[in-house]
Design a protein around this motif. Structure first.
Motif, PDB file in Angstrom:
ATOM      1  N   ARG A 506     -87.648   5.723 -29.244  1.00  0.00           N
ATOM      2  CA  ARG A 506     -87.121   5.597 -30.592  1.00  0.00           C
ATOM      3  C   ARG A 506     -86.909   4.200 -31.085  1.00  0.00           C
ATOM      4  NH1 ARG A 506     -82.974   7.819 -29.634  1.00  0.00           N
ATOM      5  NH2 ARG A 506     -81.338   6.584 -29.721  1.00  0.00           N
ATOM      6  N   TYR A 507     -86.564   3.377 -30.420  1.00  0.00           N
ATOM      7  CA  TYR A 507     -86.408   2.098 -30.687  1.00  0.00           C
ATOM      8  C   TYR A 507     -87.549   1.246 -30.875  1.00  0.00           C
ATOM      9  CZ  TYR A 507     -81.283   1.987 -30.372  1.00  0.00           C
ATOM     10  OH  TYR A 507     -79.770   2.378 -30.643  1.00  0.00           O
ATOM     11  N   ILE A 508     -88.710   1.517 -30.090  1.00  0.00           N
ATOM     12  CA  ILE A 508     -89.898   0.703 -30.031  1.00  0.00           C
ATOM     13  C   ILE A 508     -90.427   0.801 -31.125  1.00  0.00           C
ATOM     14  CG2 ILE A 508     -91.558   2.627 -29.225  1.00  0.00           C
ATOM     15  CD1 ILE A 508     -90.928  -0.970 -27.894  1.00  0.00           C
ATOM     16  N   GLU A 509     -89.965   1.752 -32.178  1.00  0.00           N
ATOM     17  CA  GLU A 509     -90.616   1.827 -33.449  1.00  0.00           C
ATOM     18  C   GLU A 509     -90.140   0.404 -34.203  1.00  0.00           C
ATOM     19  OE1 GLU A 509     -92.728   3.894 -34.769  1.00  0.00           O
ATOM     20  OE2 GLU A 509     -92.474   5.612 -33.541  1.00  0.00           O
ATOM     21  N   GLN A 510     -89.048  -0.199 -33.830  1.00  0.00           N
ATOM     22  CA  GLN A 510     -88.552  -1.440 -34.488  1.00  0.00           C
ATOM     23  C   GLN A 510     -89.088  -2.698 -34.150  1.00  0.00           C
ATOM     24  OE1 GLN A 510     -84.195  -0.937 -33.880  1.00  0.00           O
ATOM     25  NE2 GLN A 510     -84.155   1.277 -34.450  1.00  0.00           N
ATOM     26  N   PRO A 511     -89.722  -3.203 -34.970  1.00  0.00           N
ATOM     27  CA  PRO A 511     -90.310  -4.791 -34.590  1.00  0.00           C
ATOM     28  C   PRO A 511     -89.312  -5.647 -33.763  1.00  0.00           C
ATOM     29  CG  PRO A 511     -90.638  -4.221 -36.964  1.00  0.00           C
ATOM     30  CD  PRO A 511     -89.738  -3.060 -36.507  1.00  0.00           C
ATOM     31  N   ILE A 530     -97.652  -4.654 -27.090  1.00  0.00           N
ATOM     32  CA  ILE A 530     -97.363  -3.330 -25.834  1.00  0.00           C
ATOM     33  C   ILE A 530     -98.393  -2.406 -25.935  1.00  0.00           C
ATOM     34  CG2 ILE A 530     -95.732  -1.876 -25.154  1.00  0.00           C
ATOM     35  CD1 ILE A 530     -93.554  -3.664 -26.256  1.00  0.00           C
ATOM     36  N   ILE A 531     -99.067  -2.285 -24.949  1.00  0.00           N
ATOM     37  CA  ILE A 531     -99.845  -1.136 -24.825  1.00  0.00           C
ATOM     38  C   ILE A 531     -99.598  -0.273 -23.750  1.00  0.00           C
ATOM     39  CG2 ILE A 531    -102.354  -0.450 -24.387  1.00  0.00           C
ATOM     40  CD1 ILE A 531    -102.886  -3.502 -25.379  1.00  0.00           C
ATOM     41  N   CYS A 548     -95.209  -0.412 -35.236  1.00  0.00           N
ATOM     42  CA  CYS A 548     -94.488  -1.663 -35.595  1.00  0.00           C
ATOM     43  C   CYS A 548     -95.510  -2.757 -35.947  1.00  0.00           C
ATOM     44  CB  CYS A 548     -93.926  -2.130 -34.118  1.00  0.00           C
ATOM     45  SG  CYS A 548     -92.529  -1.623 -33.743  1.00  0.00           S
ATOM     46  N   GLY A 549     -96.473  -2.158 -37.146  1.00  0.00           N
ATOM     47  CA  GLY A 549     -97.360  -3.047 -37.761  1.00  0.00           C
ATOM     48  C   GLY A 549     -98.317  -3.485 -36.716  1.00  0.00           C
ATOM     49  N   GLY A 550     -98.597  -2.774 -35.417  1.00  0.00           N
ATOM     50  CA  GLY A 550     -99.468  -3.128 -34.559  1.00  0.00           C
ATOM     51  C   GLY A 550     -98.866  -3.835 -33.454  1.00  0.00           C
ATOM     52  N   LYS A 551     -97.807  -4.031 -33.088  1.00  0.00           N
ATOM     53  CA  LYS A 551     -97.182  -4.745 -32.159  1.00  0.00           C
ATOM     54  C   LYS A 551     -97.205  -3.833 -30.752  1.00  0.00           C
ATOM     55  CE  LYS A 551     -94.014  -8.125 -33.878  1.00  0.00           C
ATOM     56  NZ  LYS A 551     -94.691  -9.129 -33.217  1.00  0.00           N
ATOM     57  N   VAL A 552     -97.134  -2.389 -31.114  1.00  0.00           N
ATOM     58  CA  VAL A 552     -97.330  -1.290 -30.153  1.00  0.00           C
ATOM     59  C   VAL A 552     -98.307  -0.285 -30.260  1.00  0.00           C
ATOM     60  CG1 VAL A 552     -95.707   0.437 -28.976  1.00  0.00           C
ATOM     61  CG2 VAL A 552     -94.524  -1.660 -29.863  1.00  0.00           C
ATOM     62  N   VAL A 609    -107.292  -2.299 -35.400  1.00  0.00           N
ATOM     63  CA  VAL A 609    -105.913  -2.361 -35.347  1.00  0.00           C
ATOM     64  C   VAL A 609    -105.590  -3.651 -35.771  1.00  0.00           C
ATOM     65  CG1 VAL A 609    -104.103  -2.544 -33.558  1.00  0.00           C
ATOM     66  CG2 VAL A 609    -105.604  -0.920 -33.372  1.00  0.00           C
ATOM     67  N   GLU A 610    -106.319  -4.823 -35.167  1.00  0.00           N
ATOM     68  CA  GLU A 610    -106.194  -6.129 -35.506  1.00  0.00           C
ATOM     69  C   GLU A 610    -107.326  -6.871 -35.496  1.00  0.00           C
ATOM     70  OE1 GLU A 610    -102.558  -8.292 -34.097  1.00  0.00           O
ATOM     71  OE2 GLU A 610    -103.915  -9.310 -32.991  1.00  0.00           O
TER      72      GLU A 610
END
Length: 651
Positions: A506-511, A530-531, A548-552, A609-610
């Motif tokens: 749940r939290y990993i959705e937060q940058p 994070i992959i 997270c805008g591509g962070k995860v 993705v990026e």
């Protein structure tokens, strides 16, 4: 100069004994730094789906088709390009079909060789000659290098290459040569492969996947909970063995054990038929399997029940032995009321669908009977002495880890356990408490000690950690509040069957949380990620793999047929090349036969993705950093040669 530095440079001088050799290596390394980085492929949760996995490696997640398009554009028809792609994926099978259709095979061979050579030139252009040379098949290395290397000194290039191709065809080596070119292309489109866990269980081809990985040119593996389970079974951990067999029976994959690894299942079958001969075993039907005969189905159900009861006993023993695991609520055999046919869980009573457990001693419910001990001892011997299984687990150890930091990406299978407030959970492992990266490091140490610890007691204790990693709520590989196997088999209550995910998901959705996890593992900045896999992306319900805008990036997209109803696709592949990160979603793979005969590739959809502003070079990667360090060391060595601190050895 410090003594340690001088000693190191003296050792380095053994490899580069002269100024000339040290200078040549500097020039070589400097040239490599300015090449585009190699292409990394990330795959996760393959779950025994060998044919789909193999095809994705062969087609490079669509990279081979793209290279063919880049080379030939509109000069070849789509049909010709598809035929060429299929030939690259399955060269021998495709040539067998072509021989039945083509009247002039020599002409087809020549045209095909020219086309393959052009594709080879393109896929090899981003690598040094040295690296390409190492990838070449030994029998044809010189000839292939001649054909794919530009030779400015040759005035009539067309005649030069034509003479080589004509000779290949004339000598009758063309088919083997085409296979060599096709396999070279396959190898060069994927420079490095990352497997982010769960090769095993569900599908029937895990042993074939491991065979393929044993021969793969460059890879790493982040262990999944299913992989760790098999590692435990291979080490002889009885609860792991019971769970491996239970999973195989549940998903109709007994062939993987019996034929893939030669595990003798006769002791379990004989025991089950004796103890449960009059029991219909209705709770133990194989999932999603319709290929067995009625007799095989009945035997499998009885084996299934027998190993389930043994599994619950063995797990109960571990739960009682290690109260620090915090899994007391999972020891349930002593909570059964056999007269009422109920079980008490979390203070509430539930009716059970089966309470006919003739091997369970109500006074000592977690003790195995002598017959059960004999079955498990024989199974343990079979697992421990299987050479193929041990070879595959050796690869897991050599190429595997719980996590990896590689080129700005943090790779792990499951989660970083978190509390409800988003802080890292402190988890007790034996005598210590660990969280975040320290938890991963401690658990990885335990995994390796399960194999290599000198002290027998320590080795046995760490073997039990392999079971913990498979199933415990605080295991970073599992990450759910319970494994509800007991409830799924015996209780008609959907709420009790739910397995709630760790707050991490749940939290990993937060940058800010994603950044905290990345920093914990030593990563920061704009282009770090994070992959991970483990939890299927419910694409049909609108869930996105990129968070997270591509962070995860979560890349469990349903390679396993079991999960496709949830994901709506048949797996993801993440590709990281010099242009950036691209996520590829795959449609289901039908079969190799259809792929060859109908020239049907896996339909894959790519989503950026990026993308980078400039191409990423080798110098920007982790390997590039090591190369720069070596260049600095070699420059210092040359200075020592010139000042006489170290004497050149070979003039």
């Amino acid at each position: 100069m410090e003594r340690e530095t001088l000693r190191y440079l003296e050792q380095l001088s053994e490899m580069y004994p002269t100024i000339g050799k040290a200078s040549t290596e500097i020039i070589n390394l400097q040239s490599i730094l300015n090449l585009p980085k190699g292409t990394e492929h990330f795959m996760s949760d393959i779950h025994g789906e060998y044919e789909a996995f193999s095809h994705v490696l062969k087609n490079g997640s669509g990279a081979v088709q793209k290279k063919i398009d880049d080379v030939f554009g509109h000069t070849l028809s789509n049909a010709d390009k598809s035929a060429l792609a299929t030939l690259i994926y399955y060269p021998r099978e495709k040539m067998e079909l072509v021989k039945k259709q083509e009247a002039d095979m020599d002409n087809w061979f020549k045209i095909t060789l020219y086309r393959l050579i052009e594709v080879c030139k393109t896929v090899s252009s981003k690598y040094t000659r040295s690296k390409v040379r190492k990838a070449l098949p030994a029998d044809y290395a010189y000839v292939i290098e001649e054909l794919i290397t530009e030779k400015p000194e040759v005035l009539n290039k067309e005649a030069y290459y034509e003479s080589i191709v004509d000779t290949i065809v004339e000598l009758g080596n063309t088919e083997d040569f085409i296979v060599a070119l096709a396999e070279l292309i396959q190898r060069l489109v994927i420079d490095h492969l990352h497997i982010i866990g769960d090769i095993y269980d569900r599908g029937s081809g895990a042993h074939l996947i491991m065979d393929r990985l044993c021969e793969y040119h460059s890879l790493d593996i982040q262990w999944g909970n299913h992989d760790i389970l098999w590692m435990g079974a291979a080490r002889g951990q009885l609860a792991c063995i019971a769970s491996v067999i239970r999973n195989s029976l549940r998903y109709g994959n007994l062939d993987l054990l019996e034929e893939g690894y030669g595990i003798n299942m006769l002791p379990l079958a004989t025991f089950a038929m004796e103890v449960y001969k009059d029991d219909p075993c209705e709770c133990y039907v194989t999932k999603d399997c319709h290929a067995s005969t009625e007799t095989e189905t009945e035997i499998a159900k009885k084996m299934h029940k027998a190993i389930m009861v043994i599994k619950f006993k063995l797990e109960g023993q571990l739960i009682l032995k290690y109260p620090e695991f915090g899994m007391q609520d999972r020891a349930l055999l002593d909570k059964i009321d056999y007269e009422k046919g109920t079980v008490r869980i979390d203070g509430k009573e539930y009716a059970m669908k089966d309470t006919d457990f003739p091997t369970v001693d109500r006074e000592h419910p977690y003790e195995l009977t002598d017959a059960e001990k004999d079955v498990m001892n024989r199974l343990r011997t079979s697992f421990r002495h299987c050479e193929k299984l041990q070879k595959h687990m050796d690869l897991m150890l050599k190429k595997g880890s719980l996590y990896k930091v590689y080129n700005g990406n943090l790779l792990f299978h499951g989660c970083v356990p978190m509390n409800e407030d988003g802080t890292f959970t402190k988890v007790r492992i034996f005598d210590g408490e660990y969280s975040g990266k320290a938890l991963y490091d401690e658990l990885e140490s335990c995994v390796r000690q399960a194999y290599f610890a000198v002290d027998k007691e320590e080795r046995e204790r760490c073997k039990d950690i392999l079971w913990y990693l498979w199933t415990a709520p605080d295991s970073p590989l599992y990450g759910r509040h319970k494994m509800a196997t007991f409830e799924r088999y015996y209780i008609d209550d959907e709420e009790m069957k739910k397995e709630y995910k760790n707050p991490y998901y749940r939290y990993i959705e937060q940058p800010e949380v994603a950044d905290r996890v990345l920093v914990e593992f030593g990563l920061s900045g704009d282009h770090v990620h994070i992959i991970n896999g483990h939890v299927p992306v419910h694409r049909m319900a609108g869930e996105k793999p990129v968070k997270c805008g591509g962070k995860v990036i979560v890349i469990d997209g349903g390679f396993s047929k079991t999960y496709r109803r949830e994901t709506g696709i048949a797996g993801y592949t993440l590709i990281f090349n010099s242009y950036g990160l691209t996520l590829t979603a795959h449609e289901p793979f039908v079969s190799k036969e259809i792929a060859v005969s109908q020239e049907i590739d896996i339909v894959s959809r790519r989503e950026a993705v990026e993308l980078t502003d400039r191409r990423t070079l080798v110098g920007d990667t982790d390997i590039g950093k090591k190369m720069r360090e070596r260049i600095a060391e070699l420059k210092e060595l040359i200075t020592c040669y010139r000042t006489g601190v170290i004497v050149e050895k070979d003039k």
